[in-house]
Write a protein that holds these residues in place. Structure first.
Motif, PDB file in Angstrom:
ATOM      1  N   HIS A  30      -8.218   3.679  10.320  1.00 52.68           N
ATOM      2  CA  HIS A  30      -8.127   4.022   8.908  1.00 52.68           C
ATOM      3  C   HIS A  30      -6.890   4.900   8.652  1.00 52.68           C
ATOM      4  O   HIS A  30      -6.917   5.869   7.913  1.00 52.68           O
ATOM      5  CB  HIS A  30      -9.401   4.744   8.465  1.00 52.68           C
ATOM      6  CG  HIS A  30      -9.491   4.947   6.980  1.00 52.68           C
ATOM      7  ND1 HIS A  30      -9.515   3.901   6.104  1.00 52.68           N
ATOM      8  CD2 HIS A  30      -9.539   6.063   6.227  1.00 52.68           C
ATOM      9  CE1 HIS A  30      -9.588   4.377   4.866  1.00 52.68           C
ATOM     10  NE2 HIS A  30      -9.594   5.681   4.912  1.00 52.68           N
ATOM     11  N   ALA A  31      -5.795   4.556   9.287  1.00 48.27           N
ATOM     12  CA  ALA A  31      -4.540   5.295   9.134  1.00 48.27           C
ATOM     13  C   ALA A  31      -3.471   4.512   9.873  1.00 48.27           C
ATOM     14  O   ALA A  31      -3.750   3.535  10.570  1.00 48.27           O
ATOM     15  CB  ALA A  31      -4.654   6.719   9.709  1.00 48.27           C
ATOM     16  N   PHE A  59      -3.612   0.695   8.747  1.00 46.18           N
ATOM     17  CA  PHE A  59      -3.656   0.912   7.303  1.00 46.18           C
ATOM     18  C   PHE A  59      -2.565   0.088   6.621  1.00 46.18           C
ATOM     19  O   PHE A  59      -2.744  -0.421   5.503  1.00 46.18           O
ATOM     20  CB  PHE A  59      -3.486   2.393   6.995  1.00 46.18           C
ATOM     21  CG  PHE A  59      -3.828   2.786   5.585  1.00 46.18           C
ATOM     22  CD1 PHE A  59      -5.135   3.051   5.215  1.00 46.18           C
ATOM     23  CD2 PHE A  59      -2.838   2.897   4.624  1.00 46.18           C
ATOM     24  CE1 PHE A  59      -5.452   3.428   3.923  1.00 46.18           C
ATOM     25  CE2 PHE A  59      -3.146   3.279   3.320  1.00 46.18           C
ATOM     26  CZ  PHE A  59      -4.455   3.542   2.967  1.00 46.18           C
ATOM     27  N   GLY A  60      -1.426  -0.072   7.303  1.00 49.67           N
ATOM     28  CA  GLY A  60      -0.365  -0.912   6.772  1.00 49.67           C
ATOM     29  C   GLY A  60      -0.751  -2.375   6.724  1.00 49.67           C
ATOM     30  O   GLY A  60      -0.399  -3.099   5.789  1.00 49.67           O
ATOM     31  N   GLY A  66      -2.845  -2.750   3.811  1.00 51.73           N
ATOM     32  CA  GLY A  66      -2.012  -2.730   2.612  1.00 51.73           C
ATOM     33  C   GLY A  66      -1.306  -4.049   2.373  1.00 51.73           C
ATOM     34  O   GLY A  66      -1.175  -4.497   1.224  1.00 51.73           O
ATOM     35  N   ASN A  79       4.282   8.839   4.188  1.00 49.45           N
ATOM     36  CA  ASN A  79       3.650   8.549   5.470  1.00 49.45           C
ATOM     37  C   ASN A  79       2.180   8.946   5.517  1.00 49.45           C
ATOM     38  O   ASN A  79       1.564   8.918   6.590  1.00 49.45           O
ATOM     39  CB  ASN A  79       4.418   9.243   6.594  1.00 49.45           C
ATOM     40  CG  ASN A  79       5.768   8.604   6.844  1.00 49.45           C
ATOM     41  OD1 ASN A  79       5.849   7.398   7.066  1.00 49.45           O
ATOM     42  ND2 ASN A  79       6.831   9.392   6.782  1.00 49.45           N
ATOM     43  N   THR A 131      -1.748   8.255   4.583  1.00 45.53           N
ATOM     44  CA  THR A 131      -2.563   7.054   4.385  1.00 45.53           C
ATOM     45  C   THR A 131      -3.980   7.457   3.998  1.00 45.53           C
ATOM     46  O   THR A 131      -4.668   8.134   4.761  1.00 45.53           O
ATOM     47  CB  THR A 131      -2.593   6.199   5.666  1.00 45.53           C
ATOM     48  OG1 THR A 131      -2.999   7.007   6.770  1.00 45.53           O
ATOM     49  CG2 THR A 131      -1.224   5.627   5.970  1.00 45.53           C
ATOM     50  N   THR A 184       4.419   7.447  -2.351  1.00 51.53           N
ATOM     51  CA  THR A 184       3.627   6.509  -1.567  1.00 51.53           C
ATOM     52  C   THR A 184       4.514   5.330  -1.207  1.00 51.53           C
ATOM     53  O   THR A 184       5.342   4.892  -2.001  1.00 51.53           O
ATOM     54  CB  THR A 184       2.364   6.040  -2.307  1.00 51.53           C
ATOM     55  OG1 THR A 184       1.659   5.088  -1.505  1.00 51.53           O
ATOM     56  CG2 THR A 184       2.679   5.436  -3.650  1.00 51.53           C
ATOM     57  N   TRP A 223       1.943   0.495   2.269  1.00 48.58           N
ATOM     58  CA  TRP A 223       0.504   0.786   2.242  1.00 48.58           C
ATOM     59  C   TRP A 223      -0.239  -0.012   1.170  1.00 48.58           C
ATOM     60  O   TRP A 223      -1.457   0.037   1.113  1.00 48.58           O
ATOM     61  CB  TRP A 223       0.250   2.270   2.040  1.00 48.58           C
ATOM     62  CG  TRP A 223       0.986   3.178   2.973  1.00 48.58           C
ATOM     63  CD1 TRP A 223       1.685   4.296   2.632  1.00 48.58           C
ATOM     64  CD2 TRP A 223       1.097   3.082   4.403  1.00 48.58           C
ATOM     65  NE1 TRP A 223       2.228   4.898   3.739  1.00 48.58           N
ATOM     66  CE2 TRP A 223       1.881   4.169   4.837  1.00 48.58           C
ATOM     67  CE3 TRP A 223       0.606   2.178   5.347  1.00 48.58           C
ATOM     68  CZ2 TRP A 223       2.190   4.376   6.179  1.00 48.58           C
ATOM     69  CZ3 TRP A 223       0.930   2.391   6.681  1.00 48.58           C
ATOM     70  CH2 TRP A 223       1.691   3.469   7.089  1.00 48.58           C
ATOM     71  N   HIS A 262      -3.760   1.235  -2.745  1.00 48.01           N
ATOM     72  CA  HIS A 262      -3.495   2.607  -2.299  1.00 48.01           C
ATOM     73  C   HIS A 262      -2.621   3.328  -3.320  1.00 48.01           C
ATOM     74  O   HIS A 262      -2.915   4.469  -3.700  1.00 48.01           O
ATOM     75  CB  HIS A 262      -2.811   2.577  -0.933  1.00 48.01           C
ATOM     76  CG  HIS A 262      -2.348   3.914  -0.443  1.00 48.01           C
ATOM     77  ND1 HIS A 262      -3.215   4.905  -0.039  1.00 48.01           N
ATOM     78  CD2 HIS A 262      -1.097   4.436  -0.291  1.00 48.01           C
ATOM     79  CE1 HIS A 262      -2.533   5.975   0.346  1.00 48.01           C
ATOM     80  NE2 HIS A 262      -1.241   5.720   0.189  1.00 48.01           N
TER      81      HIS A 262
END
Length: 397
Positions: free
Chosen positions: A86-87, A91-92, A95, A245, A247, A266, A270, A274
């Protein structure tokens, strides 16, 4: 309509010069750009720009679902990765998939994404950002003259290693933009990419501010250091910008609670959902939001629908190889088009043709944090790309 599959590609951004920041350079100016394409059973394909990491474990959250339920599917992906990913890069991946779903939803509606999201004005203020720490003075002037020709009157430079070099370069860019603007004062920003300790940041920026007016200082210390970012904000005149950076909202909350950020950023990688959530959180704190990234188009669409967008980053004036975007840059602003979806088209043949020569992440690239970052008493020489001998961070104080 149901989600039936996905494909991944990797293209490159060809800058034609070294690009990077205080942490290092892509010396050949060739940077990999990963792409995710989500397919549906009615032939609509959505495009997302972002990592592929662990996509095989994230995609089952979407398979067989209606892609128009984007918000619910975004949370479903987050739940699927809540322990291990979850980071960061996972996370990317979420996204990139999320952005592809928004693209599908707008294409299915036959509307540009900015209109689907509730935007009205397709014109968004931009600032120039050349990832330019490896460019010499003559090249810097030529680069920002190109931005100025598109009406840009705000610029963000990379720096943080040599205060006098940064002063000289900021002054050169200021003069270019002032001349292009008929004497109007431009906005100048400096991005240190987490290169300093707290006291180094205050001393460095305060020294620059003896002769320059900085709109913001970006990532002066570590991204999660709420107390340190707040200390920098109290010690300098410039606003503090950070967030690219971070997330998830949980990473922004401590910074906002500490009053540690003035410009909430942001990154495009992401995703759209987000960005929308971060923008709302920032708005609740009466703070502006600013998207950043190379292929920024999906977040530009989303930025039309939030009340607190300040300006968006314009990096290269040309898209990555094999991508075309329904967006132009005029009078210092991005102008979004009317093509359904996010306006990104893929030429897979062009991308296939460059396979075998993508950029590599060498040991001194900006993707690798130097061992002495934030610990330097004397600036470290990073080679001839800086075009000057690096000097004591504090030599003028």
């Amino acid at each position: 309509m149901r989600i039936s599959g996905y494909r991944t590609l990797t293209t490159i951004q060809e800058w034609g010069r070294p690009v990077g920041d205080a942490n290092g350079l892509y010396a050949d100016g060739v940077v990999p750009v990963p792409i995710v394409m989500v397919e549906t059973d009615i032939g609509i394909t959505g495009v997302g720009i972002g990592p592929h990491a662990e996509i095989e474990s994230i995609f089952p959250a979407l398979e067989g679902e209606d892609p128009r339920a984007v918000t619910a599917l975004y949370d479903r992906m987050l739940r699927r990765a809540f322990k291990a990913g979850h980071a960061g890069v996972v996370f990317g991946t979420i996204g990139a998939l999320d952005t592809a779903l928004w693209d599908i939803k707008a294409k299915a509606a036959g509307e540009p994404l900015w209109r689907l999201l509730g935007g009205n004005d397709r014109k968004l203020p931009a600032y120039a950002s050349g990832l330019d720490i490896g460019v010499d003075d003559d090249g810097l002037v030529a680069l920002y003259e190109k931005y100025a020709a598109h009406g840009l009157r705000a610029a963000k430079l990379k720096g943080g290693l040599d205060v006098e070099r940064d002063r000289r370069r900021l002054t050169l860019v200021r003069d270019v933009l002032t001349s292009a603007g008929g004497g109007a004062r431009p906005s100048l920003m400096l991005d240190a990419n987490e290169a300093w300790s707290r006291k180094q940041a205050v001393r460095y920026v305060a020294e620059l501010e003896r002769t320059l007016d900085l709109t913001w200082i970006e990532e002066p210390v570590r991204r999660w250091d709420a107390e340190g970012l707040a200390a920098v904000g109290r010690g300098v005149r410039a606003a503090v910008a950070t967030g690219e950076n971070l997330t998830g909202l949980e990473q922004f909350r401590p910074l906002l609670a500490a009053g540690a950020v003035d410009i909430v950023q942001t990154a495009a990688v992401w995703g759209v959902s987000h960005f929308l959530r971060v923008a709302l959180l920032a708005h609740a704190h009466d703070l502006p939001v600013s998207p950043i990234g190379t292929t920024l188009v999906p977040l530009l669409h989303a930025a039309t629908a939030v009340p607190n967008h300040m300006a968006s980053e314009l990096q290269d004036l040309h898209p990555p190889v094999g991508l075309s975007v329904d967006t132009s840059v005029e009078d210092g602003a991005f102008i979004l088009g009317d093509e359904p979806g996010a306006g990104i088209s893929i030429d897979e043949e062009a991308i296939t043709a460059i396979i075998g020569r993508p950029g590599t992440r060498s040991a001194d690239s900006p993707a690798v944090r130097p061992a002495r970052a934030g610990l330097r008493l004397l600036a470290e020489a990073h080679g001839p790309h800086l075009n000057s001998s690096l000097m004591d961070l504090h030599h003028n104080r």
